[in-house]
Design an enzyme around this catalytic site. Structure first.
Site, mmCIF file in Angstrom:
data_model
loop_
_atom_site.group_PDB
_atom_site.id
_atom_site.type_symbol
_atom_site.label_atom_id
_atom_site.label_comp_id
_atom_site.label_asym_id
_atom_site.label_seq_id
_atom_site.Cartn_x
_atom_site.Cartn_y
_atom_site.Cartn_z
ATOM 1 N N HIS A 170 -27.230 20.669 34.161
ATOM 2 C CA HIS A 170 -27.939 20.653 32.887
ATOM 3 C C HIS A 170 -27.044 21.252 31.826
ATOM 4 O O HIS A 170 -26.270 22.157 32.113
ATOM 5 C CB HIS A 170 -29.244 21.470 32.998
ATOM 6 N N ASP A 224 -35.587 16.461 37.272
ATOM 7 C CA ASP A 224 -35.634 15.123 37.865
ATOM 8 C C ASP A 224 -35.520 15.140 39.381
ATOM 9 O O ASP A 224 -35.884 14.170 40.036
ATOM 10 C CB ASP A 224 -34.510 14.261 37.283
HETATM 11 N N1 COA Z 1 -23.111 16.888 40.373
HETATM 12 C C1 COA Z 1 -21.882 17.392 40.593
HETATM 13 N N2 COA Z 1 -21.175 18.109 39.697
HETATM 14 C C2 COA Z 1 -21.764 18.331 38.525
HETATM 15 C C3 COA Z 1 -23.049 17.843 38.227
HETATM 16 C C4 COA Z 1 -23.732 17.099 39.201
HETATM 17 N N3 COA Z 1 -24.937 16.608 38.966
HETATM 18 N N4 COA Z 1 -23.390 18.206 36.961
HETATM 19 C C5 COA Z 1 -22.334 18.886 36.493
HETATM 20 N N5 COA Z 1 -21.362 18.970 37.428
HETATM 21 C C6 COA Z 1 -20.053 19.600 37.268
HETATM 22 C C7 COA Z 1 -19.211 18.734 36.337
HETATM 23 O O1 COA Z 1 -18.477 17.779 37.063
HETATM 24 C C8 COA Z 1 -18.318 19.758 35.680
HETATM 25 O O2 COA Z 1 -17.253 20.072 36.544
HETATM 26 P P1 COA Z 1 -15.769 20.344 35.966
HETATM 27 O O3 COA Z 1 -15.920 21.571 35.112
HETATM 28 O O4 COA Z 1 -14.945 20.542 37.186
HETATM 29 O O5 COA Z 1 -15.415 19.133 35.170
HETATM 30 C C9 COA Z 1 -19.224 20.980 35.563
HETATM 31 O O6 COA Z 1 -20.208 20.845 36.586
HETATM 32 C C10 COA Z 1 -19.899 21.092 34.201
HETATM 33 O O7 COA Z 1 -20.628 19.883 33.953
HETATM 34 P P2 COA Z 1 -20.554 19.034 32.628
HETATM 35 O O8 COA Z 1 -20.289 17.617 32.979
HETATM 36 O O9 COA Z 1 -19.689 19.675 31.600
HETATM 37 O O10 COA Z 1 -22.042 19.177 32.152
HETATM 38 P P3 COA Z 1 -22.689 18.496 30.861
HETATM 39 O O11 COA Z 1 -23.410 19.560 30.150
HETATM 40 O O12 COA Z 1 -21.724 17.672 30.090
HETATM 41 O O13 COA Z 1 -23.695 17.455 31.544
HETATM 42 C C11 COA Z 1 -25.517 16.613 32.715
HETATM 43 C C12 COA Z 1 -24.980 17.782 31.898
HETATM 44 C C13 COA Z 1 -27.014 16.813 32.915
HETATM 45 C C14 COA Z 1 -25.297 15.307 31.954
HETATM 46 C C15 COA Z 1 -24.780 16.590 34.060
HETATM 47 O O14 COA Z 1 -25.029 17.778 34.778
HETATM 48 C C16 COA Z 1 -25.164 15.374 34.910
HETATM 49 O O15 COA Z 1 -24.590 14.309 34.715
HETATM 50 N N6 COA Z 1 -26.147 15.544 35.868
HETATM 51 C C17 COA Z 1 -26.610 14.439 36.640
HETATM 52 C C18 COA Z 1 -27.622 13.620 35.841
HETATM 53 C C19 COA Z 1 -28.947 14.325 35.704
HETATM 54 O O16 COA Z 1 -29.508 14.827 36.661
HETATM 55 N N7 COA Z 1 -29.461 14.321 34.466
HETATM 56 C C20 COA Z 1 -30.758 14.867 34.161
HETATM 57 C C21 COA Z 1 -30.635 16.103 33.312
HETATM 58 S S1 COA Z 1 -32.251 16.851 33.101
#
Ligand code: COA
Length: 378
Positions: free
Chosen positions: A257, A314
């Site tokens: 998140h 979710d």
């Molecule tokens: N699975 C595995 N690794 C994850 C992850 C996940 N669901 N969510 C984040 N990470 C990792 C990222 O790869 C990143 O790693 P890095 O620093 O080595 O690159 C780190 O954690 C930080 O994540 P980041 O991508 O910067 O987070 P964000 O704030 O840009 O994105 C989301 C947030 C929600 C988009 C992201 O966590 C995601 O895509 N989750 C899956 C989709 C989901 O469940 N969405 C519903 C949200 S309520």
């Protein structure tokens, strides 16, 4: 320049809700989400968001009457969705359906606060009826007219299934609606406020929000979680599946998140509901078992890598909805039905103190240059 994805940027003021990401807390107008989930209904949550306070009994009765009165959808909308939508994604049909109810709404272009509130109430009731009708159309069935004098949650299950539902199932849908109703400046709410900031009408701003919710990084994640659970298939396969997805650099849906740096407070509430449902059914569903395994492996892997990635709303909503017999492709629509309360409240808040939202961009293209003749272009 702001960080990528506008991380950390405060884009608006709101009195509606706040996410305390480090502590894993969420409040709607000062009330903790756990307390609301335990003690109030979705209708009371709607009143809280739209009017600022929880309703007394007569205010609640009045709002429920209004919601009941507005819940039926014009049959012409279903006729047209039936004509185009046997295979389309249900969120695409919901977008089309909301555009059509907008076209039929007597208040469509009326921008007075009273008319906008009427539209907020109407849309919140109608989106549930539309979602249930879309499910029936796609199953080759006829949409059902909602009953008078029931709750939105009960009516949703009735209009989807064509039969009454047990108390626990109704309670679970009601709590799920409350949990998903509002969540600070999330992507779809931001989209709603940007659209409302142009003083476009309420339905149009809602369509911007719904289109944004559909993405797999936002509301679309619950459907992707279910897809993942189905692909994994059994609890024994979960650990290896998660490790290999992470090795390939993939994200595991239902985790992570932008704001929460610990468990999303809504996730354990949904998990507890899933457990109650399992208890009532007399068996632990395969989906909950797979979910628990995924959660354990993710915890181990994320701790090892020092990443603050935890289950979000979710993750458990997928197994809850699935155990209730709701088709996977409908999950994001249910999220939209719940968030309708929050989106409309944000739009009303934006209209009440509006200034066009128009940020700038940092230019990274080529410097100024002359236009070459067509013949000289490579
Ligand atoms: N699975 C595995 N690794 C994850 C992850 C996940 N669901 N969510 C984040 N990470 C990792 C990222 O790869 C990143 O790693 P890095 O620093 O080595 O690159 C780190 O954690 C930080 O994540 P980041 O991508 O910067 O987070 P964000 O704030 O840009 O994105 C989301 C947030 C929600 C988009 C992201 O966590 C995601 O895509 N989750 C899956 C989709 C989901 O469940 N969405 C519903 C949200 S309520």
């Amino acid at each position: 320049m702001a960080g990528r994805g506008l991380e950390g940027v405060v884009a608006a003021q709101t009195a509606l809700s706040h996410v305390y990401g480090d502590e894993g807390r969420l409040i709607y107008r000062g009330y903790q989400i756990q307390d609301l989930a335990d003690q109030v209904t979705f209708e009371e949550t709607c009143h809280l968001l739209w009017f600022g306070e929880l309703p007394n009994q007569s205010q609640l009765d009045k709002l429920k009457q209004q919601l009941n009165r507005e819940a039926a959808v014009d049959p012409r909308v279903f006729d047209s969705l039936r004509a185009v939508g046997r295979t389309a994604h249900p969120m695409t049909l919901l977008l089309a359906g909301v555009a059509e109810v907008a076209a039929l709404d007597p208040d469509a272009e009326d921008m007075t606060p009273e008319a906008n509130l009427r539209k907020a109430i109407r849309l919140t009731a109608q989106t549930l009826t539309l979602t249930a009708g879309i499910a029936r159309i796609q199953a080759g069935q006829v949409p059902i007219t909602p009953e008078a004098n029931t709750s939105l949650a009960e009516n949703f299950l009735y209009t989807m299934r064509g039969a009454g539902a047990d108390e626990l199932s109704v309670r679970i849908i009601d709590v799920a609606l409350t949990l998903h109703a509002e969540h600070g400046m999330n992507a779809s709410t931001f989209a709603a406020r940007v659209a409302a900031g142009t003083l476009t009408d309420l339905h149009s701003a809602i369509i911007a929000a719904m289109a944004t919710l559909k993405g797999p990084l936002h509301g679309g994640a619950n459907e992707q979680v279910m897809e993942m659970l189905e692909e994994i298939g059994s609890a024994e396969r979960a650990d290896a599946w998660v490790r290999s997805a992470l090795e390939r650099g993939e994200k595991v849906m239902g985790f992570g998140h932008r704001i929460y740096r610990t468990t999303d407070p809504r996730a354990p509430i949904l998990k507890a509901l899933a457990e109650q449902l399992n208890q009532q059914n007399g068996q632990k569903s395969e989906w909950l078992q797979v979910s628990e395994k995924i959660q354990a492996t993710m915890r181990e892997e994320m701790d090892r890598k020092g990443k603050k990635v935890y289950p979000n709303v979710d993750f458990f909503s997928a197994s809850v909805y699935s155990t209730l017999g709701i088709p996977r492709r409908l999950f994001t629509n249910i999220f939209a039905c719940a968030r309708m309360a929050g989106w409309t409240a944000h739009i009303l808040e934006q209209y009440a103190d509006n200034r066009l939202i128009r940020p700038q961009s940092e230019y990274t293209g080529p410097p100024e240059r002359p236009v070459p003749s067509r013949a000289s272009r490579s």
